[in-house]
Design an enzyme around this catalytic site. Structure first.
Site, mmCIF file in Angstrom:
data_model
loop_
_atom_site.group_PDB
_atom_site.id
_atom_site.type_symbol
_atom_site.label_atom_id
_atom_site.label_comp_id
_atom_site.label_asym_id
_atom_site.label_seq_id
_atom_site.Cartn_x
_atom_site.Cartn_y
_atom_site.Cartn_z
ATOM 1 N N THR A 32 77.606 -28.179 38.905
ATOM 2 C CA THR A 32 77.277 -28.441 37.496
ATOM 3 C C THR A 32 77.483 -27.168 36.673
ATOM 4 O O THR A 32 77.219 -26.067 37.162
ATOM 5 C CB THR A 32 75.806 -28.896 37.400
ATOM 6 O OG1 THR A 32 75.657 -30.093 38.163
ATOM 7 C CG2 THR A 32 75.394 -29.166 35.959
ATOM 8 N N THR A 35 81.796 -23.798 34.540
ATOM 9 C CA THR A 35 82.817 -23.458 35.537
ATOM 10 C C THR A 35 83.105 -24.678 36.415
ATOM 11 O O THR A 35 84.270 -24.989 36.708
ATOM 12 C CB THR A 35 82.372 -22.265 36.395
ATOM 13 O OG1 THR A 35 81.731 -21.294 35.561
ATOM 14 C CG2 THR A 35 83.551 -21.611 37.093
ATOM 15 N N ASP A 85 80.641 -24.987 43.400
ATOM 16 C CA ASP A 85 79.714 -24.898 42.273
ATOM 17 C C ASP A 85 79.698 -23.470 41.719
ATOM 18 O O ASP A 85 80.063 -22.514 42.416
ATOM 19 C CB ASP A 85 78.296 -25.293 42.733
ATOM 20 C CG ASP A 85 77.365 -25.606 41.561
ATOM 21 O OD1 ASP A 85 77.803 -25.543 40.395
ATOM 22 O OD2 ASP A 85 76.189 -25.923 41.828
ATOM 23 N N LYS A 98 70.704 -19.910 40.666
ATOM 24 C CA LYS A 98 71.321 -21.051 40.017
ATOM 25 C C LYS A 98 70.253 -21.811 39.224
ATOM 26 O O LYS A 98 69.077 -21.565 39.382
ATOM 27 C CB LYS A 98 71.963 -21.982 41.051
ATOM 28 C CG LYS A 98 73.190 -21.360 41.715
ATOM 29 C CD LYS A 98 73.900 -22.293 42.676
ATOM 30 C CE LYS A 98 74.128 -23.662 42.160
ATOM 31 N NZ LYS A 98 74.833 -23.745 40.847
ATOM 32 N N GLY A 101 71.688 -24.541 34.218
ATOM 33 C CA GLY A 101 71.944 -25.869 33.649
ATOM 34 C C GLY A 101 70.924 -26.898 34.076
ATOM 35 O O GLY A 101 71.130 -28.103 33.885
ATOM 36 N N GLU A 107 71.547 -29.520 43.159
ATOM 37 C CA GLU A 107 72.536 -28.557 43.666
ATOM 38 C C GLU A 107 72.121 -28.047 45.047
ATOM 39 O O GLU A 107 72.957 -27.916 45.958
ATOM 40 C CB GLU A 107 72.668 -27.380 42.694
ATOM 41 C CG GLU A 107 73.310 -27.771 41.375
ATOM 42 C CD GLU A 107 73.280 -26.685 40.315
ATOM 43 O OE1 GLU A 107 74.069 -26.771 39.381
ATOM 44 O OE2 GLU A 107 72.462 -25.762 40.410
ATOM 45 N N LYS A 125 78.946 -12.288 36.816
ATOM 46 C CA LYS A 125 77.839 -12.868 37.591
ATOM 47 C C LYS A 125 77.484 -12.055 38.840
ATOM 48 O O LYS A 125 76.454 -12.291 39.464
ATOM 49 C CB LYS A 125 78.209 -14.304 38.039
ATOM 50 C CG LYS A 125 78.685 -15.236 36.923
ATOM 51 C CD LYS A 125 77.554 -15.673 36.033
ATOM 52 C CE LYS A 125 77.955 -16.644 34.947
ATOM 53 N NZ LYS A 125 78.252 -17.989 35.372
HETATM 54 C C1 5RP Z 1 73.590 -25.294 36.757
HETATM 55 C C2 5RP Z 1 74.015 -24.072 37.468
HETATM 56 C C3 5RP Z 1 75.337 -23.483 37.109
HETATM 57 O O1 5RP Z 1 76.113 -23.369 38.248
HETATM 58 C C4 5RP Z 1 75.124 -22.129 36.515
HETATM 59 O O2 5RP Z 1 74.221 -22.249 35.414
HETATM 60 C C5 5RP Z 1 76.432 -21.495 36.037
HETATM 61 O O3 5RP Z 1 76.916 -22.186 34.939
HETATM 62 P P1 5RP Z 1 78.261 -21.783 34.196
HETATM 63 O O4 5RP Z 1 79.383 -22.107 35.124
HETATM 64 O O5 5RP Z 1 78.241 -22.635 32.951
HETATM 65 O O6 5RP Z 1 78.192 -20.309 33.876
HETATM 66 O O7 5RP Z 1 73.362 -23.563 38.327
HETATM 67 O O8 5RP Z 1 72.280 -25.670 37.102
#
Ligand code: 5RP
Length: 224
Positions: A32, A35, A85, A98, A101, A107, A125
């Site tokens: 989710t 990315t 992910d 994580k 989102g 996840e 990251k």
């Molecule tokens: C969602 C997550 C996502 O993997 C994390 O927030 C990274 O998001 P993005 O790819 O938008 O930077 O853990 O729960």
């Protein structure tokens, strides 16, 4: 390259990474976030080369279905060959934070059921010590204040994520100011607080591979 271009590069690299694993009965776990969304869009180009997916959120399931990619209930599939992910932070052991989102629980479940976990992230990251990004905790709503007080005892500053309800009907506390020196221990400690569904530390089940988008190209980091 911008951050979005780095995310696109790792999404493409992830599809290239999993292509040799695809067979007519292969199930792919799909994460989710922004990315992961780019990964879904790239995966769609190969949708006839595998069986289907298990999604870690309703949002990802919707995006997969819009591409015509089958999405299965986890209870109806056997093996998930690979899970792809994003992450909010990764250290060099590929322990992750994580849940930015709010999809952390699903996840973590999909990651636990997968043979291999491929994390995709841009270079912002990668950190030496986890915890600059506030640690998300999914909490049963009636336990929110109690869990917050217990988190303060562990040295954190929990903040209620206003207006967010997870796909499981729960709320999120984001814990600030944690310098996470022992992620495996802290993951277990937080999960033992009554009312916590799970926390966003992925240390017990870390990533196996990190595809990291950098200005020098996509780097592949493997779990030692
Ligand atoms: C969602 C997550 C996502 O993997 C994390 O927030 C990274 O998001 P993005 O790819 O938008 O930077 O853990 O729960």
């Amino acid at each position: 390259m911008t951050q979005d271009e780095l995310k696109q590069a790792v999404a493409e690299a992830a599809v290239k990474y999993i292509l040799p694993l695809l067979e007519s009965d292969t199930i792919i776990g799909v994460g989710t976030g922004s990315t992961a969304n780019l990964f879904i869009d790239e995966l769609a180009k190969h949708k006839h080369d595998f069986d289907g997916t298990v999604a870690s959120s309703e949002a990802s399931a919707e995006r997969l279905k819009q591409h015509g990619i089958p999405v299965y209930d986890l209870n109806s599939v056997g093996n998930i060959r690979v899970y792809v992910d994003g992450a909010d932070e990764s250290n060099h052991h590929l322990y992750l934070i994580k849940g930015g989102g709010a999809a952390l629980t699903r996840e973590k479940i999909v990651a636990a059921c997968s043979e291999e976990f491929v994390c995709i992230a841009d270079e912002s990251k990668l950190v030496d010590v986890l915890g600059d990004f506030p640690l998300p905790i999914e909490v049963i709503p009636m336990a929110r204040s109690y869990v917050a007080r217990e988190l303060v005892k562990l040295g954190g500053d929990p903040v209620y994520r206003e207006g967010v309800v997870t796909d499981n009907g729960n709320c999120i506390l984001d814990v600030y100011n944690m310098k996470i020196l022992d992620p495996i221990k802290l993951e277990a400690q937080i999960n033992s607080i009554v009312g916590v569904v799970t926390n966003g530390l992925f240390a017990n089940r870390s990533a196996d591979v990190l595809l990291l988008g950098t200005q020098q190209g996509v780097k592949t980091l493997r779990k030692a």
